[in-house]
Design a protein around this motif. Structure first.
Motif, PDB file in Angstrom:
ATOM      1  N   THR A 196     -17.257  24.709  -8.444  1.00  0.00           N
ATOM      2  CA  THR A 196     -17.803  25.841  -7.670  1.00  0.00           C
ATOM      3  C   THR A 196     -19.026  26.465  -8.334  1.00  0.00           C
ATOM      4  O   THR A 196     -19.501  27.496  -7.911  1.00  0.00           O
ATOM      5  CB  THR A 196     -16.717  26.928  -7.488  1.00  0.00           C
ATOM      6  OG1 THR A 196     -16.204  27.269  -8.780  1.00  0.00           O
ATOM      7  CG2 THR A 196     -15.577  26.452  -6.591  1.00  0.00           C
ATOM      8  N   THR A 236     -17.723  31.253  -5.245  1.00  0.00           N
ATOM      9  CA  THR A 236     -16.669  32.103  -4.668  1.00  0.00           C
ATOM     10  C   THR A 236     -16.971  33.594  -4.839  1.00  0.00           C
ATOM     11  O   THR A 236     -16.685  34.391  -3.951  1.00  0.00           O
ATOM     12  CB  THR A 236     -15.304  31.775  -5.305  1.00  0.00           C
ATOM     13  OG1 THR A 236     -15.486  31.751  -6.726  1.00  0.00           O
ATOM     14  CG2 THR A 236     -14.780  30.443  -4.825  1.00  0.00           C
ATOM     15  N   GLY A 240     -17.111  24.341   0.089  1.00  0.00           N
ATOM     16  CA  GLY A 240     -16.988  25.309  -0.996  1.00  0.00           C
ATOM     17  C   GLY A 240     -16.663  24.617  -2.313  1.00  0.00           C
ATOM     18  O   GLY A 240     -17.029  25.078  -3.385  1.00  0.00           O
TER      19      GLY A 240
END
Ligand code: EPS
Length: 380
Positions: free
Chosen positions: A91, A318, A109
């Motif tokens: 991420t 995130t 993601g």
């Protein structure tokens, strides 16, 4: 028409190569493909993954008793590090890698889903295809050789032009470089980069000998062979620039210095050109998007590998917090490996133009067509 499709993820079960359009009657020796795959795995600067893999091609289709029968040839390379479903999420995108652009494009993601296919591991499949093209072209006396011209700003002297000697020097070098003195400095540069958690890029030179004149065409923009070679080279991961012949240097010179004057002598170059020849090759073997019978010369620039042990600034996907990019296992320098990949893609592209010009569903038919054409060139 020779056509290539590859499939497979970096840590999936395997890589697959499908080549369509190979004529019937070509003996395929798996060991020849494997030799190229091993070369791609080598070179100073490769990362720990190469100690895990043992790239070998298994021929799944397209041959009988080791000889092509005209149908698609499918090759399989097994991944020993088959771990795709166990690997952690990624991420923190690496600047310079496909991570962020791929995440935006595919709505991912977890950028593991991007890097698995964007990884340069896929180039093993292209090298396998290049090996098939090499076997085909060798039948007609065409030989393509790639070697390392520069690493991290250290440039090799490459006065040797004779293919046998180029191959001998290259194959005795741990960096696939023709200049021993430059090689020592390059190795030092790679070791320095490794110590500081950094990476280095370089320049690769490709020479194709014995290419008959008349491959490619000026009659339509997308048939020009220089454009097709540039596309194939630029489509290798981490390649950021391509030049043919004099390339960017030509911008500083006048026309009278740049263009290769034309001469005639009956026995020149095994009569591929019917006797026409040049004393210089600034055009890199291509004029009007067509081969002119001189060797093709192409150089490509490889940027340093974007995965760094001392990572650059990035953003956590995130939380959108400023973080350091992910530090995956990787290579410090993959320029030698890229020279094998570039040799493969250039060979494939030349083979494609060759089959376009001479055609043939069997190798005998292709041979007849080439011979008829060369006789026509001679009678010009
Ligand atoms: C590569 C395999 C990869 C990398 C490298 C090329 O293995 P892993 O990611 O499992 O360590 O070593 O990939 C990249 C440089 C990249 O940017 O993805 C290979 O087989 O060539």
């Amino acid at each position: 028409m020779l056509k290539l499709t590859t499939a497979g993820e970096s840590h999936g079960k395997c890589l697959l190569t499908v080549v369509e359009g190979l004529p019937a009657g070509i003996p395929i020796d798996e060991e020849e493909i494997n030799k190229e795959l091993r070369r791609r795995q080598g070179g100073v600067g490769r990362g720990p993954r190469m100690a895990i893999e043992k790239d070998e091609a298994e021929v799944l289709s397209g041959t009988r008793k080791g000889i092509t029968i005209g149908s698609p040839v499918c090759l399989k390379i097994k991944n020993y590090d088959y771990s795709i479903d166990r690997l952690p999420e990624l991420t923190r995108p690496r600047p310079g890698h496909a991570d962020l652009a791929g995440a935006m494009k595919y709505g991912q993601g977890d950028m593991r889903n991007v890097l698995e296919r964007a990884s340069a591991r896929e180039t093993a499949a292209r090298v396998a295809a290049g090996a098939l093209a090499k076997i085909l072209l060798r039948t007609f006396g065409v030989e393509v050789l790639g070697y390392v011209k520069a690493v991290g700003g250290i440039v090799a002297e490459t006065p040797v032009k004779e293919p046998g000697e180029v191959k001998r020097l290259r194959d005795s070098s741990s960096l696939y470089c023709l200049d021993k003195r430059a090689e020592e400095k390059m190795i030092k540069r790679i070791v320095e980069a490794e110590k500081s958690g950094d990476s280095v890029g370089g320049i690769i030179e490709i020479m194709a000998h014995g290419v008959p004149p008349g491959l490619g065409s000026y009659t339509q923009w997308d048939l020009r062979l220089d454009g097709r070679l540039a596309r194939a080279a630029m489509a290798v991961p981490a390649i950021k620039g391509v030049e043919i012949g004099l390339g960017f240097k030509a911008a500083e010179m006048s026309g009278s210095e740049v263009h290769d004057e034309i001469y005639y002598g009956k026995s020149y170059r095994g009569n591929l050109t019917g006797g026409f020849y040049r004393k210089t090759n600034n055009a890199g073997g291509l004029e009007g998007g067509i081969t002119n019978g001189e060797p093709i010369v192409l150089r490509a620039v490889m940027k340093p590998i974007p995965t760094l042990r001392k990572p650059l600034k990035s953003v956590e996907l995130t939380t959108k917090e400023a973080v350091k990019a992910a530090a995956e296992r990787s290579d410090v320098c993959a320029v030698p490996a890229a020279s094998v990949v570039l040799e493969a893609v250039v060979t494939f592209e030349i083979a494609q133009a060759f089959m376009e010009k001479f055609g043939g569903d069997s190798i005998q038919e292709t041979k007849r067509n080439l011979e008829g054409y060369l006789a026509q060139v001679k009678a010009l």
